[in-house]
Design a protein around this motif. Structure first.
Motif, mmCIF file in Angstrom:
data_model
loop_
_atom_site.group_PDB
_atom_site.id
_atom_site.type_symbol
_atom_site.label_atom_id
_atom_site.label_comp_id
_atom_site.label_asym_id
_atom_site.label_seq_id
_atom_site.Cartn_x
_atom_site.Cartn_y
_atom_site.Cartn_z
ATOM 1 N N LYS A 181 0.871 -1.182 0.000
ATOM 2 C CA LYS A 181 0.000 0.000 0.000
ATOM 3 C C LYS A 181 0.908 1.233 0.000
ATOM 4 N N ILE A 182 1.057 1.826 -1.167
ATOM 5 C CA ILE A 182 2.066 2.880 -1.349
ATOM 6 C C ILE A 182 1.416 4.162 -1.871
ATOM 7 N N GLY A 183 1.691 5.262 -1.210
ATOM 8 C CA GLY A 183 1.247 6.566 -1.685
ATOM 9 C C GLY A 183 2.324 7.184 -2.557
ATOM 10 N N ILE A 184 1.949 7.663 -3.722
ATOM 11 C CA ILE A 184 2.903 8.339 -4.618
ATOM 12 C C ILE A 184 2.578 9.823 -4.630
ATOM 13 N N ARG A 239 -3.252 14.797 4.160
ATOM 14 C CA ARG A 239 -4.557 14.362 3.656
ATOM 15 C C ARG A 239 -4.535 12.894 3.258
ATOM 16 N N MET A 240 -3.468 12.474 2.584
ATOM 17 C CA MET A 240 -3.360 11.078 2.176
ATOM 18 C C MET A 240 -3.347 10.145 3.385
ATOM 19 N N THR A 248 1.602 2.119 3.936
ATOM 20 C CA THR A 248 2.799 1.789 4.729
ATOM 21 C C THR A 248 4.051 2.479 4.181
ATOM 22 N N ALA A 249 3.903 3.150 3.034
ATOM 23 C CA ALA A 249 5.054 3.847 2.444
ATOM 24 C C ALA A 249 4.580 4.997 1.576
ATOM 25 N N ILE A 250 5.413 6.020 1.499
ATOM 26 C CA ILE A 250 5.181 7.151 0.599
ATOM 27 C C ILE A 250 6.407 7.309 -0.282
#
Length: 345
Positions: A181-184, A239-240, A248-250
């Motif tokens: 689960k990664i935010g870009i 916000r994310m 779990t990661a950005i």
């Protein structure tokens, strides 16, 4: 009356070498210095002649068009370009375009009027407009080198980083550490208005690799909201993290956005990297100074600037007559902000 070109031709050296000899530059071999002085003596050339010649054609002056010198990336790139030019006897004239096409157009006209020897451009506004400016300069005999971003044409010289590879490298490393689960983090306007720019290629590589690894459904892109690099990173990350607590990661497309994300995580009550990992991009010195020190995909900004300056000098001094394209490979710098994904209970 003999001119600087005549002296250079007779001595078998470049115009810039003649300039450096008469200006007392120390980084000249005794052999070349002797050849220049003997040629000048035979032709009746003097320091006053050199000054007049340089007023007519500033062949040792190089225009450097940058969006801004104020950002950490811009400062690092400008320093590398400027130091390389100065060390080899050239005078960099830095012009800050502020990303405005009209301002860039005005600078290009001024540089042509000054008859500068060459120009290094980091595109900031419209890439198509910048490409036309470069074509105008080349038609007037002024060699141009693009740096950091360039059109997809084999007829121009440029130095860029393999940004798509960098995006691939980042996502694959996060996947190896167990992150699914990664935010870009990328400013949507960068992709919308500048589809051929570095950050767009990074996003392309990241999403392509996520699909290959089967984790595309776990990718969350940052929202469209105002703010510059650090401010945007801070606000968008908050916000994310609020809307997607499963992350779990950005992966931030710049170190400035990544720094903002670190602050946001701390304010949200998350521990880095125990609760969430943060990975930046650029390899700027500031990434070492964050808390914790931030992992980053380095695109070797110093080397990029040095290489751009070297390519232009090679054109000016005749050792390279055709356009040259250089693509530098990025590499991952692992630091304390990067760790295996936390185990779910």
């Amino acid at each position: 009356m003999a001119g600087i070109k005549d002296v250079a031709a007779r001595a078998g050296v470049s115009i810039s070498t003649v300039s450096r000899v008469f200006n007392g530059h120390e980084n000249i071999s005794d052999e070349k210095r002797k050849a220049v002085l003997e040629a000048a003596d035979v032709l009746g050339y003097s320091a006053n002649s050199l000054a007049a010649s340089l007023r007519r054609k500033s062949s040792n002056v190089v225009g450097v068009l940058l969006a801004s010198q104020g950002s950490p990336f811009g400062t690092m790139l400008h320093t590398a370009i400027g130091n390389t030019l100065s060390d080899r006897g050239y005078l960099p004239m830095v012009c800050s375009t502020l990303g405005e096409d009209d301002r860039q157009d005005e600078y290009v006209r001024t540089l042509l009027e000054m008859q500068v020897g060459g120009v290094i451009i980091r595109p900031s506004g419209s890439l198509s407009i910048t490409t036309r400016h470069a074509a105008n300069l080349e038609r007037e005999g002024v060699p141009v080198v693009f740096v950091e971003s360039a059109p997809r044409k084999k007829s121009v010289s440029f130095v860029v980083s393999a940004n798509k590879v960098g995006g691939q490298l980042a996502i694959r490393r996060l996947w190896e550490l167990g992150h699914r689960k990664i935010g870009i983090m990328i400013m949507p306007c960068d992709v919308k208005y500048h589809p051929n720019r570095p950050v767009s290629h990074r996003l392309e590589g990241a999403l392509e690799t996520a699909r290959e690894l089967g984790i595309a459904d776990g990718i969350v892109l940052s929202p469209d909201m105002p703010g510059e690099r650090f401010d945007y990173g801070y606000m968008a990350a908050k916000r994310m993290l609020r809307e997607h607590p499963e992350l779990t990661a950005i992966f931030a497309m710049t170190d400035m956005m990544g720094t903002g994300a670190l602050y946001a995580a701390r304010e949200t009550g998350l521990s880095v990297p125990e609760d969430i990992s943060v990975l930046g991009y650029d390899g700027l010195p500031l990434s070492e100074m964050t808390f914790p020190p931030m992992a980053t995909v380095s695109q070797s900004v110093d080397l990029m600037g040095q290489t751009a300056a070297d390519l232009l000098i090679n054109r000016l001094e005749g050792s390279e007559t055709k356009s040259v394209q250089r693509t530098l490979n990025p590499h991952l710098i692992e630091r304390e902000s990067l760790a295996p994904a936390p185990k779910t209970t």
